[in-house]
Design a protein around this motif. Structure first.
Motif, PDB file in Angstrom:
ATOM      1  N   VAL A 127       0.671  -1.104  -0.322  1.00 29.73           N
ATOM      2  CA  VAL A 127       0.106  -0.096  -0.070  1.00 29.73           C
ATOM      3  C   VAL A 127       0.733   1.022  -0.179  1.00 29.73           C
ATOM      4  CG1 VAL A 127      -1.509   1.214   0.975  1.00 29.73           C
ATOM      5  CG2 VAL A 127      -2.280  -1.437   1.046  1.00 29.73           C
ATOM      6  N   ASP A 128       0.515   1.936  -0.642  1.00 29.08           N
ATOM      7  CA  ASP A 128       1.192   3.621  -1.113  1.00 29.08           C
ATOM      8  C   ASP A 128       0.181   4.432  -0.217  1.00 29.08           C
ATOM      9  OD1 ASP A 128       2.497   5.927  -0.779  1.00 29.08           O
ATOM     10  OD2 ASP A 128       2.313   5.962  -3.026  1.00 29.08           O
ATOM     11  N   ALA A 129       0.222   5.175   0.608  1.00 32.69           N
ATOM     12  CA  ALA A 129      -0.998   5.880   1.413  1.00 32.69           C
ATOM     13  C   ALA A 129      -0.668   6.843   1.313  1.00 32.69           C
ATOM     14  CB  ALA A 129      -1.619   5.662   2.714  1.00 32.69           C
ATOM     15  N   VAL A 130      -2.010   8.048   0.525  1.00 31.31           N
ATOM     16  CA  VAL A 130      -1.405   8.939   0.103  1.00 31.31           C
ATOM     17  C   VAL A 130      -2.211  10.219   0.877  1.00 31.31           C
ATOM     18  CG1 VAL A 130      -1.582  11.017  -1.902  1.00 31.31           C
ATOM     19  CG2 VAL A 130      -0.610   8.707  -2.088  1.00 31.31           C
ATOM     20  N   PHE A 131      -2.158  11.512   1.328  1.00 26.11           N
ATOM     21  CA  PHE A 131      -3.147  11.669   2.706  1.00 26.11           C
ATOM     22  C   PHE A 131      -3.021  13.297   1.953  1.00 26.11           C
ATOM     23  CE2 PHE A 131      -3.603  14.416   6.701  1.00 26.11           C
ATOM     24  CZ  PHE A 131      -4.611  13.710   6.999  1.00 26.11           C
ATOM     25  N   ASP A 132      -4.039  14.137   1.366  1.00 19.66           N
ATOM     26  CA  ASP A 132      -4.200  15.365   0.751  1.00 19.66           C
ATOM     27  C   ASP A 132      -3.114  15.244  -0.128  1.00 19.66           C
ATOM     28  OD1 ASP A 132      -6.546  16.321   2.357  1.00 19.66           O
ATOM     29  OD2 ASP A 132      -5.080  17.411   4.276  1.00 19.66           O
ATOM     30  N   SER A 133      -1.488  16.142   0.375  1.00 21.11           N
ATOM     31  CA  SER A 133      -0.636  16.083  -1.320  1.00 21.11           C
ATOM     32  C   SER A 133       0.541  15.332  -1.457  1.00 21.11           C
ATOM     33  CB  SER A 133      -0.409  18.206  -1.706  1.00 21.11           C
ATOM     34  OG  SER A 133      -1.850  18.608  -1.857  1.00 21.11           O
TER      35      SER A 133
END
Lengths: 481, 397, 253
Positions: A127-133
């Motif tokens: 998993v690559d987790a992207v939070f906002d930018s």
């Protein structure tokens, strides 16, 4: 028995379980967009000059474009100067591993069912987790690196693998492609980068989870997947956002490149906040996704389950250049309450004996408006091209709409193109038959809807199929009766 | 952007110098020229037409007309054979008022220049009998323009059969034929439209039909293509239980272009429509099928079916199909199908195994393919015979 | 187990059943015959709880409950099964899945443990064997693309799996060829038991050659006008429905 307004409100509150806000300090660029903001984003990410220039070129082009109006969508004017184009959770130093990530962020992803910790992470899914930018972290990196697979955030790819990014960025979706692609090219913040080297079959599912948290910000991620000769990868993305009364903008670009005999399977379960039952709030989801089958017998398969967003505007497409290459598009889109979706695909046949298959299922309930828009184009070079399109709409209620806009353009006499579209509703007979066998009405509805979507769910990896089915059930609550 | 065609429009060419025509001419001059970025013109370019300067031709001499017909040449009535029409059936000529114009450049041209047309009125309960024909011909010589406006009004329970026939013009021309059709409750109209192939004609056929409750339209269309031939067919099923049965075929070769723009609206409950179209495009021809069915809110019990099948005969030909469904009611049965493909190799082999040479076998199958769209219509229709002649001519298909 | 008392039913304001009485005890098979339009299918629909049927008078009790007060799924859970005259197609929904959902919903409503898919599959396989039905029936969509005969056999199969206390078969014999009819009848016979009641609604006598009823009732103009043993069916076949009407008029005179 009629529910009280309070009971209904409670139920609607539960309906969108991902609607919470994470209380975390963020570095947010003030709203507005000009060349300085583009430079600032590029500087914050420590990008090389060529990329800064690439962004500026896209920005200048964007200024010349009008907002597209051809889709069957009712979009309130968007003030692009009122949006903040960069928001990142404050972290003193860039975390070197997941252990250094702010626990609040890890907790957020835990709550969303995407645990990132070593001990709890999903088996068999990186998993690559992207939070906002920004990307918070990526799991299973070591295991992937051992077989040569690169799976990291886009920013990291720019730092670590600039030659690969530069070689492929914008080659499938150029910044001139459309209004939102130009905007994304100028301000894109983060996203995922995947590179599968020659002959490698990626040993696990790769997945990116996108989360919008900050207020008044847009999310503009960019994903690039390159599969070299004889490689294979299955990639999944999921997305959620808090419940807010303001509309928020999400304008992503996804580019896929499949070389000789490579296969890319790209699955999306899109559950952005859809707004409330009166159409207040929700994400504007304007996405450009395109795959290039450049190699012989390459294959790109898109599967999407779209239950969220106030407005969805996306057409995951395939450019079938390589001989005998294959493009597929499987879609379930659901619009309830005041949601609107204009979605579909483009299959551009350029190579000989290229094949494409489209299965689009639209479900419309409440005052939802749903449009399938698809293009099948067979160019004079595409001898022996084949396409089959099946487009079905299911209507639930009298105030919703379901529309089909297929475009078929054929310029080769050997081509075989078939398009079928049907429209149906859940009939009283079907409901009564289920109930006469002892199955309650809500269960009967989800059973019938599930049957309607079966062909598409079959294409999803198992865990995602279960999630998709559950989302559909939740989204349809109260649609019948 | 306006075009040389618009800039060349001249007040001196108006048939009658009156304010309404002057206004229409002024509007035509400044109206936006249809460009391909407009959705409705996506597949049909009028660029070449815009570069020309067709002018109204002088009224031609009278000519004999077959029985039960009116002949129009270059937009003027030149002959009529209207003896022995039944009581309650009136066929008069003169320009008919536009019913609902779109207000585009061609409507303005028609308003400025049209001097003639036919009006058919059939009283309630009257059967107008055998086919009545409106024959459209074009003179040869300099590039000319002509415009006709017809009207067909059937009273309740009335019946009529009408043929709109455009003979293939040999010289260059711009022609518009605009027909407003009103069918009262229970009226039945059989409408046959033939456009013979024409290399240099730019033809715009606008048929607008409104059906009241229980009225019935049967329409067959055969189009050999022109430069271009465009048929804008607008049908409103406005009364409960109205029905439309539509069948048509394009048989195209050379550089000819045919374009059907169907706008079929189910506005009332319990209406049915079936649409079957076939497109054959050979050489450098282009077939465009844009079929748009709308089911309005409240039009419950709608049954709408549409299919369009195409065959391409060469690598330079093109077919563009856009079968659109727009549905705002849930109690509907709608199905759309569009295919592009080849002749069935098994059928071809079967014919050849019975001793039919390949070319002949192919021609038989091609004709059968197109004829499918015209099958299943009650009564005698002139089009199947015309199709056979047309498909026979197009040997290369 | 089933007591219908003076049942009056209207459809769209038109009276269809006009005082129907019927009592079915466990183990009994009742055949209801009658001409078209007599109200046979209305009776089946009312028992299963289809919408659009207005009960204007009378009552239907099933065991100790007021059947008419129950929702369709509650009736199913209580043990009432209707074999549809026109079984409904539900594309994409697997037959086995559908049946297990129904079976477990009923068990749950009765407070019984649900079966997992392995247990359930074992059960349906047994039933298939008893009814000598092909296994591929399990893997197809519910009635989707079935022939008329297959749909009817699927109804009997569902009945076998769900094991209702009372089975109402609405013209299950209509549209069947002789082989399919025999298979359906065998299915019904194999399910006859001392605990289970049947109501066979039919237009023709031929089903009753294979499923011999305990009672035969003639339904005409919304009422049972004649009741008798299995022999009554034969007399009807010989004389036609007009004969019953004549006798009734004669009796009243």
């Amino acid at each position: 028995m009629a529910a009280t307004p309070q009971q209904i409100a409670d139920r609607l509150g539960q309906r969108y379980s991902a609607g919470f806000v994470t209380d975390i300090e963020s570095d947010v660029v003030p709203p507005g967009l000009d060349e300085d903001v583009v430079r600032l984003i590029s500087a914050k990410k420590g990008e090389p000059d060529w990329l800064t220039q690439w962004r500026l070129q896209a920005f200048r082009h964007w200024l010349t474009l009008p907002m597209p109006e051809w889709a069957k969508l009712d979009i309130a004017p968007i003030d692009f100067q009122a949006v903040s184009y960069y928001a990142a959770p404050n972290q003193k130093n860039r975390p070197k591993s997941l252990d250094e990530v702010d626990p609040k962020l890890l907790e957020t992803f835990d709550k969303l069912g995407v645990p990132l910790h070593e001990r709890a992470r999903l088996a068999g899914v990186a998993v690559d987790a992207v939070f906002d930018s920004v990307s918070v972290g990526t799991t299973f990196r070591k295991e992937l690196a051992e077989v040569g697979v690169i799976f990291c955030s886009f920013s990291e790819a720019v730092r670590e693998h600039p030659e690969l990014v530069r070689k492929y960025l914008g080659t499938v979706v150029p910044h001139t492609d459309n209004f939102f692609a130009a905007l994304n090219s100028a301000v894109f913040s983060d996203g995922s980068f995947v590179f599968i080297p020659r002959g490698v079959r990626c040993p696990m599912e790769l997945s990116t989870y996108f989360r919008i948290n900050a207020r008044d910000t847009g999310q503009f991620e960019r994903t690039l997947i390159v599969a070299e000769d004889d490689s294979q990868v299955s990639y999944l993305e999921g997305c959620t956002a808090p419940m807010r009364d303001e509309n928020q903008l999400h304008a992503a670009v996804v580019e896929l490149v499949a070389l000789d005999r490579a296969q890319i399977k790209y699955s999306t379960v899109q559950n952005w906040y859809p707004g409330d039952e009166n159409g207040v709030g929700g994400i504007y989801n304007f996405v450009t996704k395109r795959g290039a089958c450049r190699g012989v017998r390459s294959k790109i398969s898109w599967t999407q389950v779209e239950t969220g967003s106030a407005i969805t505007w996306k057409y995951p497409s395939c450019v079938l250049l390589g001989e005998e290459s294959v493009g597929e598009f499987y879609s379930v889109a659901l619009t309830h309450h005041r949601q609107q979706a204009d979605t579909g695909t483009k299959m551009i046949h350029l190579g000989r004996n290229t094949r494409s298959k489209i299965v689009a299922k639209g479900i419309s309930a409440g005052r939802g408006q749903q449009t399938y828009r698809g293009l099948v184009k067979v160019q004079p070079t595409a001898a022996g091209a084949r396409n089959h399109t099946q487009c079905d709409s299911l209507l639930i209620g009298k105030q919703c709409g379901a529309h089909t806009f297929p475009y078929i353009e054929v310029r080769h006499p050997d081509a075989v193109v078939e398009h079928e579209a049907t429209t149906s509703k859940i009939s009283e007979d079907q409901l009564f038959y289920c109930r006469a066998r002892g199955i309650g009405e809500e269960d009967a509805v989800s059973m019938i809807v599930d049957g309607f979507c079966r062909e598409v769910f079959r294409e999803l990896p198992m865990e995602f199929a279960v999630e998709a089915k559950r989302l559909l059930e939740v989204s349809l609550e109260g649609a019948v009766g | 952007m306006t075009t040389p065609l618009q800039q060349a429009l001249d007040v001196a060419d108006l048939p009658v110098d009156e304010p309404a025509r002057r206004r229409a001419l002024a509007d035509a001059r400044v109206a936006p020229w249809p460009e391909r970025r407009l959705e409705a013109w996506r597949y049909t370019s009028l660029h070449a037409l815009g570069q020309r300067a067709p002018r109204p031709a002088a009224p031609p001499a009278a000519e004999p007309a077959p029985p039960r017909s009116v002949v129009f040449r270059d937009g003027h009535r030149t002959g009529a054979g209207l003896d022995g029409l039944a009581a309650g059936v009136r066929l008069t000529t003169g320009v008919a008022a536009p019913a609902t114009a779109q207000g585009d450049v061609f409507d303005h041209l028609s308003a400025a220049f049209a001097v003639d047309g036919a009006t058919l009125r059939v009283d309630a309960g009257t059967d107008a009998g055998d086919w009545l024909a409106l024959l459209h011909r074009s003179g040869v010589g300099a590039d000319r323009s002509w415009h006709l406006r017809h009207r067909i009004v059937l009273g309740s329970g009335a019946r009529a059969r009408v043929l709109l026939d455009c003979e293939g013009a040999r010289g260059p021309a711009l022609a518009t034929v605009d027909t407003a059709i009103e069918l009262a409750a229970g009226a039945e109209l059989d409408l046959a439209c033939v456009n013979a192939p024409a290399e240099a004609l730019s033809l715009l056929l606008r048929n607008r039909v409104r059906l009241a409750a229980g009225a019935r339209l049967r329409l067959q269309a055969l189009d050999g293509g022109a430069a271009p031939s465009r048929h804008e067919l607008t049908i409103d099923l406005a009364g409960a239980g109205a029905s439309a049965q539509l069948g048509g075929a394009f048989v195209l070769a050379g550089r000819r272009h045919a374009d059907l723009q169907l706008r079929l609206r189910h506005l009332a409950p319990g209406c049915t429509s079936t649409t079957a179209w076939r497109a054959l495009a050979d050489e450098r021809a282009r077939a465009v099928f844009d079929g748009h069915i709308l089911v309005a809110a409240g039009a419950d019990g709608t049954d709408a079916r549409l299919e369009c099948k195409s065959l391409l005969g060469s690598a330079q030909a093109e077919v563009d199909a856009k079968p659109v469904l727009e549905i705002h009611a849930d109690d509907v049965r709608c199905a759309h199908g569009a295919t592009v493909g080849q002749l069935d190799p098994a059928a071809l082999f079967y014919l050849r195994s019975r001793g039919i040479p390949a070319d002949a076998a192919r021609a038989i199958l091609v004709r059968a393919f197109a004829a499918e769209a015209l099958a299943g219509f009650a009564g005698d229709w002139p089009l199947p015979a015309r199709l056979a002649a047309l498909a026979g001519l197009e040997e290369a298909v | 187990m089933l007591t219908i008392d003076d049942l009056h039913v209207s459809v769209a304001g038109k009276a269809i059943l006009k005082g129907l009485d019927l009592v079915v005890q466990p183990g009994e098979v009742h055949a209801i015959m009658g001409p078209n339009g007599a109200g046979k299918s209305t009776l089946a629909a009312v028992l299963a709880g289809r919408e659009g049927y207005e009960v204007t008078a009378g009552s239907v009790r099933f065991h100790d409950a007021d059947l008419l007060a129950l929702a369709p799924e509650e009736r199913a859970a209580a043990g009432v099964f209707l074999a549809f005259q026109y079984p409904v197609e539900i594309p994409g929904v697997n037959n086995t899945y559908f049946l297990r959902a129904a079976y477990n919903a009923q068990r749950k409503a009765r407070g019984e443990p649900e079966l997992d898919s392995v247990q359930f599959l074992r059960r349906v396989r047994e039933k298939l064997k008893i009814l000598s039905l092909p296994e591929d029936l399990l893997h197809r969509g519910v009635n989707s693309g079935f022939s008329g005969g297959e749909k009817k056999r699927n109804e009997i199969f569902q009945m076998a799996v769900l094991e209702p206390a009372l089975a109402v078969l609405d013209e299950t014999d209509s549209g069947l060829d002789i082989d399919a009819l025999r298979q359906v009848a065998e299915g019904v016979n194999s399910l006859r038991s001392a605990q289970r009641g049947f109501v066979l609604i039919t237009h023709y006598q031929r089903l009753l050659d294979y499923v011999v009823p305990d009672f035969v009732h003639v339904l005409a103009d919304g009422r049972i006008v004649e009741s008798g043993g299995p022999g009554l069916a034969g007399e009807l076949e010989a004389h036609g429905y007009a004969w019953v009407a004549d006798r009734k008029v004669g009796g009243a005179a």
